[in-house]
Motif scaffolding. Sequence first.
Motif, PDB file in Angstrom:
ATOM      1  N   MET A   1     -40.298  52.039 -27.481  1.00  0.00           N
ATOM      2  CA  MET A   1     -41.344  51.625 -27.033  1.00  0.00           C
ATOM      3  C   MET A   1     -42.446  51.586 -28.123  1.00  0.00           C
ATOM      4  O   MET A   1     -42.554  52.618 -28.948  1.00  0.00           O
ATOM      5  N   ASP A   2     -43.049  50.347 -28.180  1.00  0.00           N
ATOM      6  CA  ASP A   2     -44.085  50.558 -29.356  1.00  0.00           C
ATOM      7  C   ASP A   2     -45.283  51.068 -29.203  1.00  0.00           C
ATOM      8  O   ASP A   2     -45.770  51.482 -28.174  1.00  0.00           O
ATOM      9  N   ARG A   3     -46.218  51.337 -30.145  1.00  0.00           N
ATOM     10  CA  ARG A   3     -47.331  52.119 -29.949  1.00  0.00           C
ATOM     11  C   ARG A   3     -48.345  51.417 -29.103  1.00  0.00           C
ATOM     12  O   ARG A   3     -49.278  52.175 -28.580  1.00  0.00           O
ATOM     13  N   LEU A   4     -48.528  50.220 -29.062  1.00  0.00           N
ATOM     14  CA  LEU A   4     -49.522  49.532 -28.004  1.00  0.00           C
ATOM     15  C   LEU A   4     -49.082  49.990 -26.405  1.00  0.00           C
ATOM     16  O   LEU A   4     -49.974  50.300 -25.574  1.00  0.00           O
ATOM     17  N   THR A   5     -47.863  49.791 -26.128  1.00  0.00           N
ATOM     18  CA  THR A   5     -47.344  49.866 -25.081  1.00  0.00           C
ATOM     19  C   THR A   5     -47.654  51.446 -24.507  1.00  0.00           C
ATOM     20  O   THR A   5     -47.900  51.741 -23.581  1.00  0.00           O
ATOM     21  N   ARG A   6     -47.206  52.720 -25.462  1.00  0.00           N
ATOM     22  CA  ARG A   6     -47.570  53.996 -25.485  1.00  0.00           C
ATOM     23  C   ARG A   6     -48.990  54.206 -25.268  1.00  0.00           C
ATOM     24  O   ARG A   6     -49.395  54.902 -24.277  1.00  0.00           O
ATOM     25  N   GLY A   7     -49.925  53.523 -26.082  1.00  0.00           N
ATOM     26  CA  GLY A   7     -51.330  53.432 -25.809  1.00  0.00           C
ATOM     27  C   GLY A   7     -51.878  53.043 -24.526  1.00  0.00           C
ATOM     28  O   GLY A   7     -52.498  53.743 -23.869  1.00  0.00           O
ATOM     29  N   LEU A   8     -51.452  52.028 -24.087  1.00  0.00           N
ATOM     30  CA  LEU A   8     -51.796  51.523 -22.603  1.00  0.00           C
ATOM     31  C   LEU A   8     -51.190  52.516 -21.608  1.00  0.00           C
ATOM     32  O   LEU A   8     -51.944  52.654 -20.683  1.00  0.00           O
ATOM     33  N   ALA A   9     -49.936  52.888 -21.476  1.00  0.00           N
ATOM     34  CA  ALA A   9     -49.606  53.822 -20.763  1.00  0.00           C
ATOM     35  C   ALA A   9     -50.410  55.257 -20.650  1.00  0.00           C
ATOM     36  O   ALA A   9     -50.799  55.579 -19.393  1.00  0.00           O
ATOM     37  N   ALA A  10     -50.670  55.706 -21.969  1.00  0.00           N
ATOM     38  CA  ALA A  10     -51.407  56.856 -22.101  1.00  0.00           C
ATOM     39  C   ALA A  10     -53.023  56.719 -21.652  1.00  0.00           C
ATOM     40  O   ALA A  10     -53.417  57.572 -20.826  1.00  0.00           O
ATOM     41  N   GLY A  11     -53.425  55.479 -21.773  1.00  0.00           N
ATOM     42  CA  GLY A  11     -54.854  55.055 -21.421  1.00  0.00           C
ATOM     43  C   GLY A  11     -54.815  54.859 -19.912  1.00  0.00           C
ATOM     44  O   GLY A  11     -55.765  55.603 -19.205  1.00  0.00           O
ATOM     45  N   ALA A  12     -53.697  54.423 -19.181  1.00  0.00           N
ATOM     46  CA  ALA A  12     -53.620  54.316 -17.703  1.00  0.00           C
ATOM     47  C   ALA A  12     -53.417  55.896 -17.007  1.00  0.00           C
ATOM     48  O   ALA A  12     -54.143  56.081 -16.021  1.00  0.00           O
ATOM     49  N   ALA A  13     -52.707  56.496 -17.826  1.00  0.00           N
ATOM     50  CA  ALA A  13     -52.428  57.737 -17.104  1.00  0.00           C
ATOM     51  C   ALA A  13     -53.808  58.852 -17.287  1.00  0.00           C
ATOM     52  O   ALA A  13     -54.371  59.369 -16.293  1.00  0.00           O
ATOM     53  N   GLY A  14     -54.603  58.537 -18.517  1.00  0.00           N
ATOM     54  CA  GLY A  14     -55.828  59.204 -18.733  1.00  0.00           C
ATOM     55  C   GLY A  14     -56.976  58.836 -17.820  1.00  0.00           C
ATOM     56  O   GLY A  14     -57.657  59.634 -17.359  1.00  0.00           O
ATOM     57  N   THR A  15     -56.725  57.558 -17.525  1.00  0.00           N
ATOM     58  CA  THR A  15     -57.911  57.041 -16.652  1.00  0.00           C
ATOM     59  C   THR A  15     -57.935  57.530 -15.120  1.00  0.00           C
ATOM     60  O   THR A  15     -58.833  57.877 -14.453  1.00  0.00           O
ATOM     61  N   THR A  16     -56.502  57.736 -14.794  1.00  0.00           N
ATOM     62  CA  THR A  16     -56.276  58.391 -13.379  1.00  0.00           C
ATOM     63  C   THR A  16     -56.735  59.677 -13.390  1.00  0.00           C
ATOM     64  O   THR A  16     -57.469  60.161 -12.367  1.00  0.00           O
ATOM     65  N   ALA A  17     -56.424  60.606 -14.684  1.00  0.00           N
ATOM     66  CA  ALA A  17     -57.062  62.044 -14.506  1.00  0.00           C
ATOM     67  C   ALA A  17     -58.421  61.992 -14.628  1.00  0.00           C
ATOM     68  O   ALA A  17     -59.111  62.755 -13.763  1.00  0.00           O
ATOM     69  N   LEU A  18     -59.102  61.122 -15.430  1.00  0.00           N
ATOM     70  CA  LEU A  18     -60.525  60.930 -15.180  1.00  0.00           C
ATOM     71  C   LEU A  18     -61.061  60.895 -13.856  1.00  0.00           C
ATOM     72  O   LEU A  18     -62.148  61.447 -13.427  1.00  0.00           O
ATOM     73  N   ASN A  19     -60.522  59.931 -13.338  1.00  0.00           N
ATOM     74  CA  ASN A  19     -61.048  59.581 -11.877  1.00  0.00           C
ATOM     75  C   ASN A  19     -60.721  60.639 -11.004  1.00  0.00           C
ATOM     76  O   ASN A  19     -61.585  60.943  -9.954  1.00  0.00           O
ATOM     77  N   LEU A  20     -59.610  61.250 -10.933  1.00  0.00           N
ATOM     78  CA  LEU A  20     -59.165  62.481 -10.232  1.00  0.00           C
ATOM     79  C   LEU A  20     -60.353  63.613 -10.462  1.00  0.00           C
ATOM     80  O   LEU A  20     -60.961  64.100  -9.428  1.00  0.00           O
ATOM     81  N   VAL A  21     -60.681  63.651 -11.538  1.00  0.00           N
ATOM     82  CA  VAL A  21     -61.557  64.750 -11.920  1.00  0.00           C
ATOM     83  C   VAL A  21     -62.950  64.592 -11.412  1.00  0.00           C
ATOM     84  O   VAL A  21     -63.715  65.162 -10.848  1.00  0.00           O
ATOM     85  N   THR A  22     -63.341  63.320 -11.486  1.00  0.00           N
ATOM     86  CA  THR A  22     -64.710  62.851 -11.392  1.00  0.00           C
ATOM     87  C   THR A  22     -64.828  62.811  -9.701  1.00  0.00           C
ATOM     88  O   THR A  22     -65.849  63.322  -9.293  1.00  0.00           O
ATOM     89  N   TYR A  23     -63.803  62.468  -9.089  1.00  0.00           N
ATOM     90  CA  TYR A  23     -63.750  62.327  -7.505  1.00  0.00           C
ATOM     91  C   TYR A  23     -63.849  63.804  -7.108  1.00  0.00           C
ATOM     92  O   TYR A  23     -64.663  64.253  -6.040  1.00  0.00           O
ATOM     93  N   MET A  24     -63.015  64.791  -7.556  1.00  0.00           N
ATOM     94  CA  MET A  24     -63.036  66.438  -7.203  1.00  0.00           C
ATOM     95  C   MET A  24     -64.527  66.748  -7.431  1.00  0.00           C
ATOM     96  O   MET A  24     -64.889  67.656  -6.704  1.00  0.00           O
ATOM     97  N   ASP A  25     -64.982  66.457  -8.446  1.00  0.00           N
ATOM     98  CA  ASP A  25     -66.423  66.897  -8.837  1.00  0.00           C
ATOM     99  C   ASP A  25     -67.550  66.592  -7.735  1.00  0.00           C
ATOM    100  O   ASP A  25     -68.187  67.437  -7.118  1.00  0.00           O
ATOM    101  N   MET A  26     -67.440  65.493  -7.332  1.00  0.00           N
ATOM    102  CA  MET A  26     -68.146  64.624  -6.412  1.00  0.00           C
ATOM    103  C   MET A  26     -67.916  65.524  -5.169  1.00  0.00           C
ATOM    104  O   MET A  26     -68.953  65.966  -4.220  1.00  0.00           O
ATOM    105  N   ALA A  27     -66.702  65.811  -4.776  1.00  0.00           N
ATOM    106  CA  ALA A  27     -66.431  66.559  -3.244  1.00  0.00           C
ATOM    107  C   ALA A  27     -66.917  68.133  -3.506  1.00  0.00           C
ATOM    108  O   ALA A  27     -67.468  68.463  -2.601  1.00  0.00           O
ATOM    109  N   VAL A  28     -66.475  68.659  -4.784  1.00  0.00           N
ATOM    110  CA  VAL A  28     -66.993  70.115  -4.725  1.00  0.00           C
ATOM    111  C   VAL A  28     -68.500  70.133  -4.717  1.00  0.00           C
ATOM    112  O   VAL A  28     -69.097  71.163  -4.011  1.00  0.00           O
ATOM    113  N   ARG A  29     -69.105  69.302  -5.526  1.00  0.00           N
ATOM    114  CA  ARG A  29     -70.658  69.533  -5.578  1.00  0.00           C
ATOM    115  C   ARG A  29     -71.234  68.775  -4.514  1.00  0.00           C
ATOM    116  O   ARG A  29     -72.740  69.099  -4.771  1.00  0.00           O
ATOM    117  N   GLY A  30     -70.765  67.928  -4.116  1.00  0.00           N
ATOM    118  CA  GLY A  30     -71.296  67.144  -2.849  1.00  0.00           C
ATOM    119  C   GLY A  30     -72.384  66.147  -3.426  1.00  0.00           C
ATOM    120  O   GLY A  30     -73.328  65.848  -2.882  1.00  0.00           O
TER     121      GLY A  30
END
Length: 149
Positions: A1-30
């Motif tokens: 797997m080349d570095r750009l494909t790894r970077g894209l996959a990593a960015g997609a996974a990271g974006t999912t984590a960022l969104n999850l943490v953001t939505y949890m923050d919204m839920a916890v803090r209202g």
Amino acid sequence: MDRLTRGLAAGAAGTTALNLVTYMDMAVRGRPPSSTPERSVERLAGVVGVDLGEGERAENRKAGLGPVLGFGTGLGAGLLYGLLAGRRRVPRPVGAVVLMGLAMLGSSAPMTVLGLTDPREWTASEWAADVVPHLAYGAVAAGVYNALR
């Protein structure tokens, strides 16, 4: 797997984590969602001369395109990291910090240039609301990038 494909996959996974943490923050803090993505779409549309329409149609377009900007930032940060890291074995903590910084820069710099925010004026809680999800982005993206080596 080349570095750009790894970077894209990593960015997609990271974006999912960022969104999850953001939505949890919204839920916890209202707290409400940020309006900055939609305001960014509106400002960018004005800069490039794109008509978003009127009324509800324009609001729906902004609501749809705002998150697309975030996905673009997350994927772009992953791609850039792939180019920078290349074949080197970057320690996960270092990669996490670099990826966090790339994602924060990719989101805050354009909004600052567009006059939508000024990080120099943020409160501690505003900084925390920005740093914590981006740290989750960096940690997950670095882990995925290293796992795909």
